[in-house]
Design a protein around this motif. Structure first.
Motif, short mmCIF file in Angstrom:
data_model
loop_
_atom_site.label_atom_id
_atom_site.label_comp_id
_atom_site.label_asym_id
_atom_site.label_seq_id
_atom_site.Cartn_x
_atom_site.Cartn_y
_atom_site.Cartn_z
N GLY A 187 0.80 -1.22 0.00
CA GLY A 187 0.00 0.00 0.00
C GLY A 187 0.82 1.27 0.00
N ILE A 188 2.13 1.17 -0.23
CA ILE A 188 2.99 2.35 -0.26
C ILE A 188 2.80 3.09 -1.58
CG2 ILE A 188 5.37 3.17 -0.25
CD1 ILE A 188 6.06 0.80 1.53
N THR A 189 2.60 4.39 -1.52
CA THR A 189 2.40 5.21 -2.71
C THR A 189 3.65 6.01 -3.00
OG1 THR A 189 0.04 5.38 -2.20
CG2 THR A 189 0.94 6.97 -3.74
N VAL A 190 4.12 5.93 -4.24
CA VAL A 190 5.35 6.61 -4.66
C VAL A 190 5.08 7.37 -5.95
CG1 VAL A 190 6.81 4.90 -3.54
CG2 VAL A 190 6.18 4.60 -5.95
N PRO A 191 5.99 8.26 -6.36
CA PRO A 191 5.81 8.99 -7.61
C PRO A 191 5.73 8.06 -8.82
CG PRO A 191 7.47 10.06 -6.26
CD PRO A 191 7.17 8.75 -5.60
N ASP A 192 4.85 8.39 -9.74
CA ASP A 192 4.65 7.60 -10.95
C ASP A 192 5.64 8.08 -12.02
OD1 ASP A 192 3.83 6.30 -13.22
OD2 ASP A 192 1.74 6.90 -13.09
N VAL A 193 6.77 7.40 -12.10
CA VAL A 193 7.81 7.78 -13.07
C VAL A 193 7.45 7.30 -14.47
CG1 VAL A 193 10.26 7.60 -13.64
CG2 VAL A 193 9.56 7.76 -11.27
N ALA A 194 6.71 6.21 -14.56
CA ALA A 194 6.39 5.64 -15.87
C ALA A 194 5.66 6.64 -16.76
CB ALA A 194 5.56 4.37 -15.69
N ASN A 195 4.86 7.51 -16.17
CA ASN A 195 4.07 8.48 -16.95
C ASN A 195 4.62 9.90 -16.87
OD1 ASN A 195 1.74 6.94 -18.08
ND2 ASN A 195 1.37 6.48 -15.92
N ILE A 196 5.83 10.06 -16.33
CA ILE A 196 6.32 11.41 -16.03
C ILE A 196 6.52 12.25 -17.28
CG2 ILE A 196 8.79 10.84 -15.97
CD1 ILE A 196 6.86 13.18 -13.57
N ALA A 197 6.92 11.65 -18.39
CA ALA A 197 7.13 12.43 -19.61
C ALA A 197 5.83 13.06 -20.08
CB ALA A 197 7.73 11.55 -20.71
N THR A 198 4.73 12.32 -19.95
CA THR A 198 3.42 12.88 -20.29
C THR A 198 2.97 13.89 -19.24
OG1 THR A 198 2.72 10.90 -21.48
CG2 THR A 198 0.98 12.34 -20.68
N THR A 199 3.10 13.52 -17.97
CA THR A 199 2.65 14.40 -16.88
C THR A 199 3.31 15.77 -16.96
OG1 THR A 199 2.40 12.45 -15.46
CG2 THR A 199 2.44 14.59 -14.38
N ASN A 200 4.60 15.81 -17.28
CA ASN A 200 5.34 17.08 -17.28
C ASN A 200 5.36 17.78 -18.63
OD1 ASN A 200 5.90 16.69 -14.61
ND2 ASN A 200 8.09 16.38 -14.84
N SER A 201 4.68 17.24 -19.62
CA SER A 201 4.70 17.84 -20.96
C SER A 201 3.94 19.16 -20.99
CB SER A 201 4.06 16.87 -21.95
OG SER A 201 3.82 17.50 -23.20
N ALA A 202 4.42 20.07 -21.85
CA ALA A 202 3.75 21.36 -22.03
C ALA A 202 2.62 21.29 -23.04
CB ALA A 202 4.76 22.41 -22.47
N SER A 203 2.38 20.12 -23.62
CA SER A 203 1.31 19.97 -24.60
C SER A 203 -0.03 20.38 -23.99
CB SER A 203 1.22 18.50 -25.06
OG SER A 203 0.04 18.28 -25.81
N THR A 204 -0.82 21.10 -24.77
CA THR A 204 -2.13 21.54 -24.28
C THR A 204 -3.28 20.76 -24.91
OG1 THR A 204 -2.17 23.28 -25.98
CG2 THR A 204 -1.34 23.89 -23.80
N ASN A 205 -2.96 19.70 -25.65
CA ASN A 205 -4.03 18.90 -26.27
C ASN A 205 -3.92 17.43 -25.91
OD1 ASN A 205 -1.84 18.13 -27.79
ND2 ASN A 205 -2.53 19.12 -29.68
N THR A 206 -3.27 17.16 -24.77
CA THR A 206 -3.11 15.78 -24.29
C THR A 206 -3.60 15.70 -22.86
OG1 THR A 206 -1.15 15.51 -25.70
CG2 THR A 206 -1.48 13.88 -23.95
N THR A 207 -4.42 14.72 -22.56
CA THR A 207 -4.95 14.55 -21.21
C THR A 207 -3.82 14.28 -20.21
OG1 THR A 207 -7.03 13.65 -22.05
CG2 THR A 207 -6.48 13.16 -19.76
N GLY A 208 -3.85 14.97 -19.10
CA GLY A 208 -2.91 14.71 -18.02
C GLY A 208 -1.63 15.49 -18.05
N THR A 209 -1.41 16.32 -19.07
CA THR A 209 -0.17 17.07 -19.13
C THR A 209 -0.23 18.34 -18.30
OG1 THR A 209 -0.83 18.39 -21.06
CG2 THR A 209 0.24 16.24 -21.49
N ALA A 210 0.94 18.86 -17.94
CA ALA A 210 1.00 20.13 -17.21
C ALA A 210 0.45 21.25 -18.07
CB ALA A 210 2.44 20.43 -16.81
N GLY A 211 0.73 21.20 -19.39
CA GLY A 211 0.23 22.23 -20.28
C GLY A 211 -1.28 22.27 -20.33
N THR A 212 -1.90 21.10 -20.42
CA THR A 212 -3.36 21.02 -20.43
C THR A 212 -3.95 21.48 -19.10
OG1 THR A 212 -3.36 19.22 -22.04
CG2 THR A 212 -5.32 19.44 -20.66
N HIS A 213 -3.36 21.04 -18.00
CA HIS A 213 -3.84 21.41 -16.67
C HIS A 213 -3.75 22.92 -16.47
CE1 HIS A 213 -3.73 20.31 -12.09
NE2 HIS A 213 -4.89 20.79 -12.45
#
Length: 368
Positions: free
Chosen positions: A258-284
């Motif tokens: 049950g230990i929760t850690v940072p999700d590195v597998a999706n980090i490239a998407t999470t930190n992307s500046a793209s504004t047309n992709t779900t879950g990116t920093a740009g979209t958020h």
């Protein structure tokens, strides 16, 4: 000759900005860059998006045997040089000493608060045109005076910004140039404190800032709803009252026990500046700007170098930055860095060895 060169440079900057659709109002009259851009000098602090490193003191690198509990690959000095202007960390009271610990000092110890602040001060000493923001999670509810002692002994208190009014959010903040000229270039938000007139530069976070939810576990889970303080209602209402909006933009994943850690597998998407992709920093960021009517003031990310995440802030601020250090945008691992990892099971560097099988008792332990 020098004046001619400066004139040509200024003209080139203006033409470049126009070509890229960058607003030219508020360009520094001196041509100097503030927070890596001349365009930001005359903007109010609350009219800028400051990119932040979540849990900035907790590293996943050789020093920690690539602990899966770590949230950043690079330390705060590297982060600042790369353009990060918000540093967040957790503070704990360990037998009277203020330490930076990842939920528990037994799990991941980032050193003393004083040492952390000293490193930031040294960087600020060498970079006099930069405004830095701190966000410290005061996990053990230490009084402002006690936390302020570390600011004093580290020497960084001399840079502390103290607002004229301590009655809550401010509709208008100083410009970056005003903060720089006054040498009050450090804005410090602390959770779980009351205002203390002896440490006026320590600002109770939720008197000035509202946050979106943390603990997001899916790329579609980011939104612009106010999570804390819940009493503020909508983000647009909070902004109208003068609060600064902070996006918690980092993904977590649950591992064994049950230990929760940072999700590195999706980090490239999470930190992307793209504004047309779900879950990116740009979209958020774009979504919240649309909903709130203003750009978010702060964004917190894990592993800031990937993306790189800073591009989202540049996009929201409408700048082409100068004067930054370039870092690898790769996910660092023990294998890619030539380091031996002791994390085997993926639990992290503290592993089962240090706790026997006692780690099971951690239950739903969350690294936030």
């Amino acid at each position: 000759m020098l004046s001619s060169l400066l004139a040509v440079s200024a003209a080139f900057l203006s033409l470049t900005g126009l070509a890229q659709g960058i607003p030219q109002a508020g360009v520094s009259s001196t041509g100097a860059a503030c927070n890596n851009s001349p365009l930001l000098c005359d903007r109010n602090y609350n009219n800028i998006t400051h990119m932040g490193a979540h849990d900035s003191a907790f590293l996943r690198n050789k020093e920690t045997s690539f602990s899966t509990a770590g949230n950043q690959f690079y330390d705060v000095t590297a982060a600042l040089s790369a353009g990060i202007r918000l540093l967040q960390a957790q503070v704990h009271n360990l037998s009277g000493a203020l330490k930076l610990c990842h939920t528990s000092c037994s799990l991941l110890d980032g050193g003393s608060l004083e040492s952390f602040l000293s490193d930031i001060k040294i960087w600020m000493d060498s970079n006099p045109n930069e405004v830095v923001t701190l966000l410290l999670v005061n996990s053990d509810n230490m009084p402002a005076a006690t936390i302020g002692d570390s600011f004093t002994t580290s020497g960084i208190s001399k840079y502390g910004f103290a607002p004229a009014s301590t009655s809550g959010p401010m509709a208008t903040w100083p410009t970056l140039q005003t903060l720089i000229s006054a040498n009050t270039r450090l804005v410090s938000f602390i959770t779980n404190i009351e205002h203390d007139s002896t440490k006026p530069y320590l600002l109770p976070e939720f008197d000035y800032v509202f946050e979106t939810a943390f603990g997001v576990s899916s790329v579609g889970g980011f939104n612009c709803t106010v999570d804390r303080p819940s009493s503020l209602g909508s983000g647009s209402t909070a902004v109208s009252k003068g609060y600064l909006g902070l996006l918690n933009h980092f993904l977590d994943i649950e591992q064994s026990f049950g230990i929760t850690v940072p999700d590195v597998a999706n980090i490239a998407t999470t930190n992307s500046a793209s504004t047309n992709t779900t879950g990116t920093a740009g979209t958020h960021g774009a979504q919240c700007q649309s909903e709130w009517g203003v750009r978010p003031t702060f964004i917190l990310v894990d592993f800031f170098n990937v993306g790189p995440a800073i591009q989202t802030a540049d996009q929201l601020n409408g700048i082409s930055p100068v004067g930054r250090t370039s870092l690898s945008t790769a996910v660092l691992t023990a294998e890619s860095s030539g380091a031996a990892s002791t994390s085997g099971s993926g639990i992290s560097w503290f592993g089962l060895a240090g706790f026997g099988m006692g780690v099971i008792a951690l239950g739903n332990f969350v690294f936030l």
